[in-house]
Design a protein around this motif. Structure first.
Motif, short mmCIF file in Angstrom:
data_model
loop_
_atom_site.label_atom_id
_atom_site.label_comp_id
_atom_site.label_asym_id
_atom_site.label_seq_id
_atom_site.Cartn_x
_atom_site.Cartn_y
_atom_site.Cartn_z
N PHE A 39 -0.39 1.72 -2.67
CA PHE A 39 0.44 2.90 -2.42
C PHE A 39 1.34 3.15 -3.64
O PHE A 39 1.90 2.20 -4.20
CB PHE A 39 1.33 2.69 -1.19
N PRO A 40 1.51 4.41 -3.99
CA PRO A 40 2.43 4.70 -5.09
C PRO A 40 3.87 4.86 -4.59
O PRO A 40 4.21 5.86 -3.98
CB PRO A 40 1.88 6.02 -5.65
N ASP A 84 -10.97 -0.33 1.43
CA ASP A 84 -10.24 0.89 1.11
C ASP A 84 -9.68 0.86 -0.30
O ASP A 84 -9.35 -0.20 -0.83
CB ASP A 84 -9.11 1.08 2.13
N HIS A 85 -9.53 2.04 -0.86
CA HIS A 85 -8.97 2.23 -2.19
C HIS A 85 -9.79 1.50 -3.26
O HIS A 85 -9.24 0.83 -4.12
CB HIS A 85 -7.48 1.83 -2.23
N ARG A 86 -11.08 1.59 -3.11
CA ARG A 86 -12.04 1.12 -4.13
C ARG A 86 -11.94 -0.37 -4.44
O ARG A 86 -12.07 -0.77 -5.59
CB ARG A 86 -11.82 1.86 -5.46
N MET A 87 -11.66 -1.14 -3.45
CA MET A 87 -11.60 -2.57 -3.72
C MET A 87 -12.89 -3.23 -3.29
O MET A 87 -13.35 -3.03 -2.17
CB MET A 87 -10.41 -3.18 -2.99
N ILE A 88 -13.46 -4.00 -4.19
CA ILE A 88 -14.71 -4.70 -3.88
C ILE A 88 -14.42 -6.20 -3.89
O ILE A 88 -13.83 -6.72 -4.83
CB ILE A 88 -15.81 -4.36 -4.91
N VAL A 105 -4.39 8.41 -0.04
CA VAL A 105 -2.98 8.78 -0.14
C VAL A 105 -2.92 10.17 -0.76
O VAL A 105 -3.45 10.40 -1.85
CB VAL A 105 -2.20 7.76 -1.00
N LEU A 106 -2.29 11.10 -0.06
CA LEU A 106 -2.27 12.48 -0.53
C LEU A 106 -1.04 12.74 -1.40
O LEU A 106 -1.12 13.47 -2.38
CB LEU A 106 -2.33 13.44 0.67
N SER A 107 0.08 12.16 -1.04
CA SER A 107 1.27 12.30 -1.89
C SER A 107 2.35 11.33 -1.44
O SER A 107 2.34 10.86 -0.30
CB SER A 107 1.84 13.73 -1.82
N THR A 108 3.27 11.02 -2.34
CA THR A 108 4.48 10.30 -1.94
C THR A 108 5.67 11.00 -2.59
O THR A 108 5.55 11.57 -3.66
CB THR A 108 4.49 8.82 -2.37
N PRO A 111 7.46 5.99 -5.08
CA PRO A 111 8.00 6.98 -6.00
C PRO A 111 8.91 6.36 -7.06
O PRO A 111 9.19 6.98 -8.08
CB PRO A 111 8.81 7.92 -5.10
N PHE A 112 9.35 5.14 -6.82
CA PHE A 112 10.28 4.51 -7.75
C PHE A 112 9.60 3.46 -8.63
O PHE A 112 9.99 3.25 -9.76
CB PHE A 112 11.43 3.86 -6.98
N CYS A 113 8.59 2.80 -8.09
CA CYS A 113 8.01 1.65 -8.80
C CYS A 113 6.56 1.87 -9.22
O CYS A 113 6.01 1.06 -9.95
CB CYS A 113 8.05 0.41 -7.92
N GLY A 114 5.93 2.91 -8.73
CA GLY A 114 4.52 3.13 -9.07
C GLY A 114 3.59 2.46 -8.08
O GLY A 114 3.99 2.08 -6.98
N LEU A 115 2.33 2.31 -8.50
CA LEU A 115 1.27 1.84 -7.62
C LEU A 115 1.42 0.35 -7.32
O LEU A 115 1.46 -0.46 -8.24
CB LEU A 115 -0.07 2.11 -8.31
N ARG A 116 1.50 0.01 -6.05
CA ARG A 116 1.66 -1.40 -5.68
C ARG A 116 0.77 -1.71 -4.47
O ARG A 116 0.38 -0.83 -3.73
CB ARG A 116 3.11 -1.70 -5.29
N ASP A 117 0.54 -3.00 -4.28
CA ASP A 117 -0.29 -3.44 -3.16
C ASP A 117 0.36 -3.13 -1.82
O ASP A 117 1.58 -3.23 -1.67
CB ASP A 117 -0.51 -4.96 -3.24
#
Lengths: 930, 417, 88
Positions: free
Chosen positions: C4-5, A245-249, C77-80, C7-13
């Motif tokens: 997942f993004p 998922d999420h384009r991870m290879i 993910v559509l929105s956060t 809303p406070f820290c941005g994109l994270r695992d």
């Protein structure tokens, strides 16, 4: 004669010989060889035996699509099971053993099983072995099954690494299309990573370049240089095993047998799949015989390894594009026969090595057959990513159709088998332009010959034949997944790379349908088998679930503490280097007669701050906290919303806007999360703030009759007047703030002194020094749990279970009286919560002279000769203070059964005891404020 | 045509090229009306149909399956069968299942390869040994077999496990249930399907339920991709997709759907004769008859209807396996996949009326549905035939969430599901 | 590995996040009478949507709860958005 090395051919380094053994005999190959190419070069044909019938197995392919040549290999004294001979790079000293064969692959005694094949059809085991019981037959079946042998030795150095990487464009496959795409994308300014599973880039170019007047190595070197000078990154020996998922290879870099691979989790904005295509077998009688290989394998062995696989080679294929293969083999001195693959009734002759073909009644003498029923694009990654496939009638295969916009498939993997078109396509796709039209490529459909007498193999490793597919059809196992699972077709080590289309084709013929009407199975990762170690990364040993460490750990070690794991912390269990029993008795005595000095730093310390802090703590606690005065401390429970006891502990009120929650040491993280949840859900986050300070403070507890004397002498507080039990004060230690709490987990007068971590060692030493004069000393976690048990103080999770509510622990008042809302409140009034049959915490007393009750023993009631459990012992110790065993238990109706005898059951043994109050020591609480 | 399976019939058919075997099941077109329609052709649905016909004489039954029968969690699980539970309600349920499994192959004349090789739940500390003893006692009192093994006994049964001094989770002992083990998951679906078909049940594959026919608040049948099918009552046994059916049927469920992953390795000669589970890592494995290791672990972290696994859980599960048995570092992963499981608040199943009259549910099995197939089918058939619970299924009625009578095994015994 | 993004820290695992339940649940006022059924609905019952789903998640490293809308089949993910409008 079969295979032999051709001078000056291939990419191997003839100046670097490598010695190895196969089934005990010594051989040698060269650097650049795989185990399979080295064996073929020596003329060996039989590498292994098949799974079910023990048929001789050689190679079908030259790379990861080969299902046959599975071997066990020992290197440096450690053996590795089920190595694919076709992909394992040859290394000095390898001891290669054939699998599923005894004494050797050449002469396997179980080969006789092949004669019994008619009684062993697909799924025969479903139809028999029911009487008297499967378990009687199972060991025999298990022994017959399995491939390689697992030996226990494993090197500590066999360690993977998991890396996280990113690029704009990932290109999977370094053949003509992949190299072109990588070059174009890199030169267009993209950050490019190109991966290829071979050690040498070039892919199919090595077997086709010759005919195009290209020097393959030069062409590859030119592309490689261009890619690298444009900043592109190239990873060889690296296989893309799956798309997530999420384009991870996931990419796996092989580092040779004996070294664990590296797993790279690559996230790319754009992925180009250029994984090529493989030949699929032609279905005919005895098509599994050694010497029958794929067309491309024949040329790959020659072009990469300088091995000519045979002398008299028959080509059996519907492919229109094999002239280059023919020419290369002819140039290497082989004689070539071309056989019309669509001829009915084809049969192979020979057992351990093929000696000829019978085609339409005519015999053809040959030592090798290069076969292909058409090419199958390797679309695994496309399918992992959710891409769709469409049947291409001209190519007689599935090719990619609609799919995710961030992934494109090019070259042979897309059905573009022509070199020039593939290069154009690669160029276009690398620039995200539409691909040019594919050139015409038409193969004659090759359907299995149902009328051919004899066994025709569909899955070589698992010994699935056309008859098995026919049986599945007859029995209405016609869905593709049923076919696969029933016959085990496609479930072998190659996961159906060679067998799937052959199986579908057979089912289509049997059903009288087209292949796409029959359907396809799901493609699942990994694309090739990968050692489990690859996925382990840093999750090994102590890094797997790292322990929390105390600031005072060196102090404890200096006192010969036995360290143990408690709720995720490494804490002193007892001191002095004695055995546990002696130490615990001694430490209990110190605690009750003088004072215990303990490191309580692991207890959670969470601060709640802000104008709404008071409302907040009142809401998250079961107990009323709204009237807790500054400087006072109260014991309470936190509940889950379903009313169950989640944590217990004390809370101190510093002032109206600041509270300090002390929670179980194992629970601090969970409590913190729980509090944040409610803060953000039900409160104004700007008016209440929560801060976990656990790791910033160290706490030394002094508990016992001499505690006041010791604390007075420590001088942390000016005086101890008006400092009753359950109150809080601030003092100073060495000029820094020290927090002193009068709370007790032992039942004796007790002070918890908290200071910044960097003052902890000084405080600890000074406390011990003063304490020593009073007979006090360090006490570990084991003695503490006895001391608290004497008082009936609970440990949540040990003395509570998944049903315990606070009124089961003798704290019923807030449930009935607290008027404000609190977490879990409504759940405390369910039918179950109001039930008479709840388990309550009680003490248990055994008769004089009887041993301790075992923890985990159940309290039982005998009714009609059947024992029913009423609860169980949660805590049990010998109390040195009381000179008798003590125990805590959760017992149904326990609170109304004080003094009553109960029966217990433990692992078949009966015991008896008497229900008592949970507090066994100083029930009046006289000592707590002495 | 040969219908009965035995060594003798196999021999006879072998001599004539296996040309006489009857199909395992028919592929009938759906009739207009059935007494009972079961939605979901997995193990639970097929077993329900079989027991409806066999135990209750209700044979005018259809099983409606969206894809191919046994293709959901029945064909995706790790095949463990056990009844090592803590609460008596659970023990009664799962031990009924183990007992039915014990006679199943002979009952349905199909070898489901129930291998009672034993299942061990490892204990890695003194505290876990105490919890293990508590569970062993509970099992024994509940009527299930259980033993408490010490470290040496564990080593004897499974020498491949990690007995190194520096093990992160040293093995102190184990809860051992000798009657537990593994079964051949597909065979359970196929065997029940074949047996139900013989008793007249229509198994309709590739037929998707698109809605319920509700008249006056009562369910009278199902709308499907093959048309309307009327029915006296409808039983829904769709595991991870139960909430999707609930939405159509106008009732609510307390379920979350998660991907549960499974892993299989290449085939190895036999070296592991039991099932081993480590509660500390959440990982477990057994060795299949074919020789592959079948590995499982905890749920994925993200609620999901995507039948595929994600990497963080893979790494956790596989690292846990290597910690349990270091030699497995060398063994190669062949394939991994996921099923969608429906997890209830107490991780125990829901069997009972749905809330919409005429629709009954069998769901919420979470990670443990396979081992419960015979009991789930047996009890659900009882409910559908009588409109009332069997004593064993009554505690699992969805009404327990209103009364607070949850059966929360994870919290009760320290055994993960 | 999903991302997942916050809303406070941005994109994270995804490993930094915990699922905390479906969005849109309001805790009943427990100082008033609530039926068993209403309490149970609040406590346990959910939509468990297949497809787009509005959920509450917590980013464990910053400890902020937020609303995430995502597709439970495609995992897109559509929105956060932050839980409190003015918190971000």
């Amino acid at each position: 004669m079969s295979g032999m090395r051709i001078k000056d051919a291939g990419l191997i380094d003839p100046s670097k010989p490598i010695k190895f053994t196969f089934d005990g005999k010594a051989y040698s190959g060269f650097k650049g060889d795989t185990v399979a190419s080295a064996l073929l070069a020596t003329g060996i044909r039989v590498f292994a035996r098949s799974f079910k019938y023990h048929r001789p197995r050689s190679v079908w392919g030259a790379w990861s699509d080969d299902p046959n040549a599975i071997v066990d290999i020992a290197l440096d004294g450690i053996s590795y099971p089920n190595c694919q001979a076709t992909t394992t790079a040859l290394a000095e000293g390898m001891e290669v053993r054939s699998i599923n064969a005894w004494p050797s692959a050449e002469r396997d005694v179980k080969g006789v099983l092949d004669l019994a094949h008619r009684f062993l059809p697909a799924g025969f085991y479903y139809k028999m072995f029911m009487w008297p019981d499967w378990h009687l037959f199972e060991p025999m079946i298990r022994k017959m099954a399995g491939l390689g042998t697992l030996e226990k030795e494993v090197s500590d150095q066999f360690q993977s690494a998991i890396l996280h990487e990113h690029c704009d464009t990932l290109i999977v496959g370094g053949g003509p299309a992949g190299l072109t795409a990588a070059r174009v994308a890199a030169e267009a300014g993209k950050s490019v990573t190109l991966v290829d599973d071979h050690a040498e880039l070039g892919g199919s170019l090595f077997s086709m370049a010759h005919a195009r007047g290209l020097n393959a190595s030069d062409w590859v070197a030119e592309q490689t240089a261009a890619i690298q000078s444009a900043g592109g990154h190239i990873l060889t020996d690296t296989t893309a095993i799956g798309v997530y998922d999420h384009r991870m290879i996931s990419l796996v870099t092989d580092r040779g047998l004996g070294t664990a691979p590296i797993l790279r989790k690559m996230r790319a904005d754009h992925v180009i799949i250029a994984t090529g295509a493989i030949d699929r077998p032609v279905t005919f009688v005895n098509n599994d015989r050694p010497g029958i290989m794929s067309v491309d394998a024949g040329t790959e062995y020659l072009a990469r390894y300088g091995v000519r696989v045979g002398e008299k080679i028959a080509f059996l294929t519907n492919r229109p594009d094999v002239s280059t293969n023919l020419e290369q083999l002819a140039a290497a001195g082989a004689s070539i026969d071309i056989v019309e693959a669509a001829t009915p009734h084809i049969q192979a002759i020979g057992t351990k090595s093929i000696t000829g073909l019978v085609v339409g009644g005519k015999s053809i003498s040959c030592d090798t057959v290069l076969a292909s029923a058409g090419q199958t694009p390797l679309v695994h990654l496309w399918r992992h990513a959710g891409g769709k496939l469409a049947w291409d009638e001209d190519r007689q295969t599935f090719i990619p159709s609609a799919g995710p916009d961030w992934m494109r498939v090019i070259g042979a993997a897309a059905g573009t088998f022509d070199f020039d078109v593939a290069v154009q396509e690669a160029t276009a796709v690398a620039l995200k332009a539409p691909a040019p039209p594919r050139s015409i490529y038409k193969v004659t459909p090759l359907r299995p010959d149902l009328a051919n007498k004899g066994r025709q193999w569909i899955d070589f490793q698992h010994d699935v034949t056309l008859k098995d597919v026919a049986l599945a059809h007859r029995e209405n196992m016609v869905s593709v997944e049923h076919l696969k699972r029933y016959t085990t077709l496609g479930m072998a080590g190659d996961q159906g790379k060679t067998s799937n289309i052959a199986g579908l084709s057979a089912m289509a013929e049997l059903k009288g349908q087209s292949i796409p009407e029959v359907g396809t199975t799901t493609f699942r990762p990994p694309f090739v088998p990968v050692p489990l170690e690859a996925f382990r990364g840093t999750k090994r040993d102590r890094q797997m679930a790292p322990l929390k460490r105390l600031a005072l750990e060196p102090e404890h070690r200096a006192l010969d503490a036995a360290m143990g794991e408690y709720g995720g912390w490494l804490r002193p269990a007892w001191y002095g280097g004695d055995d546990e029993k002696t130490a615990v008795v001694r430490e209990c005595k110190i605690a009750r007669e003088a004072a215990a000095i303990m490191d309580s730093s692991a207890l959670g310390a969470i601060e709640v701050i802000g104008p709404d802090a008071r409302d907040f703590v009142n809401f998250v606690y079961y107990n009323t906290m709204s009237n807790l005065k500054p400087g006072r401390i109260r014991y309470g429970f936190m509940l889950s919303e379903s009313g169950l006891v989640f944590d217990d502990g004390v809370m101190a009120c510093v002032d109206d806007t600041r509270f300090i929650i002390s929670c179980s040491s194992s629970h601090a993280d969970a409590v913190m999360a729980h509090l944040e949840h409610w803060r953000q859900d039900s409160f104004d986050p700007k008016r209440v703030h929560i801060h976990d300070t656990t790791v910033n403070w160290s706490t030394v507890t002094i508990a016992g009759p001499k505690a006041s004397d010791i604390v007075a002498e420590l001088g942390v507080l000016e005086n101890l007047r008006d400092f009753p039990h359950m109150s809080l004060r601030f003092g100073d230690f060495e000029g820094e703030e020290a927090r002193v709490a009068r709370v007790s987990f032992t039942g004796d007068t007790s002070f918890e002194i908290s200071v910044r971590n960097d003052f902890a060692a000084t405080l600890w030493r000074k406390t011990l020094e003063i304490g020593k004069k009073h007979g006090a000393g360090p006490v570990g976690a084991e003695a503490l749990t006895v001391l608290r048990a004497e008082k009936g103080y609970i440990l949540v999770g040990k003395d509570t279970d998944g049903e315990t509510m606070p009124h089961d622990l003798g704290f019923g008042a807030p449930r009935l009286k607290k008027s404000a809302a609190f977490v879990g409140d409504r759940s405390l009034h369910s039918e179950k919560a109001n039930s008479e049959a709840r388990k309550q915490l009680v003490g248990l007393i055994v008769k004089d002279g009887e041993p301790m009750l075992p923890i985990g023993a159940h309290i039982v009631r005998n009714k009609d000769g059947k024992r029913r459990s009423l609860g169980y012992v949660t805590t049990s110790h010998y109390s040195p203070t009381l000179g008798r065993p003590i125990a805590l238990a959760l017992v149904e109706g326990g609170e109304h059964a004080m003094g009553e005898p109960v029966d217990l059951w433990h692992l078949g043994q009966a015991r008896s005891a008497k229900i008592a109050a949970s507090c066994a020591f100083d029930p009046e609480g006289a000592r707590i404020d002495a | 045509m040969t219908r009965h399976y035995s060594a003798l019939s196999l021999l006879r058919e072998g001599l004539k090229g296996h040309t006489g075997w009857a199909p395992l099941w028919r592929s009938p077109a759906p009739k207009d009306t059935y007494d009972v329609v079961i939605v979901g052709g997995g193990g639970h649905g097929l077993a329900t149909a079989y027991y409806l016909a066999k135990n209750h004489g209700v044979t005018n039954v259809a099983v409606i399956e969206k894809g191919w029968l046994g293709g959901g969690n029945t064909g995706r699980n790790t095949t463990v069968i056990r009844s090592n539970y803590f609460y008596p309600e659970s023990t009664a349920l799962y031990d009924l299942s183990v007992r039915l499994y014990e006679g199943l192959s002979r009952d349905i004349n199909y070898n489901v390869m129930f291998s009672q090789r034993g299942m061990m739940v490892l204990a890695h500390s003194d505290a876990e040994m105490e919890l293990a003893a508590r569970t062993v006692n509970a099992m024994q009192l509940g009527g299930a077999d259980a033993e408490l093994l010490d470290g040496k006994e564990v080593q004897k049964k499974a020498p491949v496990l990690n007995f190194r001094d520096d093990a992160r989770y040293p093995i102190h002992g184990a809860i051992f249930q000798g009657r537990g083990g593994t079964g051949r998951h597909d065979a359970v679906a196929w065997g029940y399907a074949r047996a139900a078909d013989r008793l007249g049940v229509d198994i309709i594959q590739n037929c998707e339920v698109t809605g319920f026919l509700i008249e006056g608040g009562v369910c009278k049948g199902v709308e499907t991709s093959q048309g309307l099918i009327r029915s006296g009552s409808v039983g829904v046994a769709t595991a991870g997709h139960s909430s999707v059916l609930a939405e159509m049927g106008g009732y609510k469920l307390p379920l979350h759907s998660y991907a549960l992953q499974a892993f299989v390795t290449e085939a190895i000669k036999p070296f592991m004769d039991t099932v081993a589970f480590s509660p500390m890592t959440g990982s477990y494995f057994s060795q299949s008859d074919k020789g592959g290791l079948v590995i499982g672990g905890g749920l994925d972290r993200v609620p999901s209807y995507g039948q595929r696994g994600n990497t963080p859980t893979q790494e956790t599960v596989l690292a846990g396996i290597i910690d349990m048995a270091p030699a497995l570092a060398k063994v190669k992963l062949l394939r991994h996949w996921a099923g969608i499981v429906d997890v209830s608040p107490d991780s125990s199943p829901l069997i009972g009326p749905s809330g919409t009259e005429g629709i009954y549910i069998n769901c919420g099995w979470g990670t443990g549905g396979f081992k419960a197939i015979p009991a789930g089918g047996y009890l659900f058939a009882h409910l559908l035939a009588n409109g009332a619970h069997h004593d064993i299924s009554r505690p699992f009625d969805p009404g327990r969430f209103n009364t607070g009578h949850l059966i929360d095994e994870a919290a009760g015994s320290g055994i993960a599901h | 590995m999903q991302q997942f993004p916050c809303p406070f820290c941005g994109l994270r695992d995804e490993r930094e996040f915990h699922f905390a339940g479906e969005a849109g649940k309001t805790r009943p006022d427990t100082t008033k009478e609530i039926s068993d059924a209403d309490w149970t609905t609040y406590l346990y019952y959910c939509t468990n949507a297949k497809g787009p789903s509005r959920e509450i998640w917590v980013h464990t490293t910053c400890q902020e709860y937020f609303v995430m809308t995502r597709d439970t089949v495609s995992m897109e993910v559509l929105s956060t958005e932050a839980l409190n409008e003015d918190a971000a």
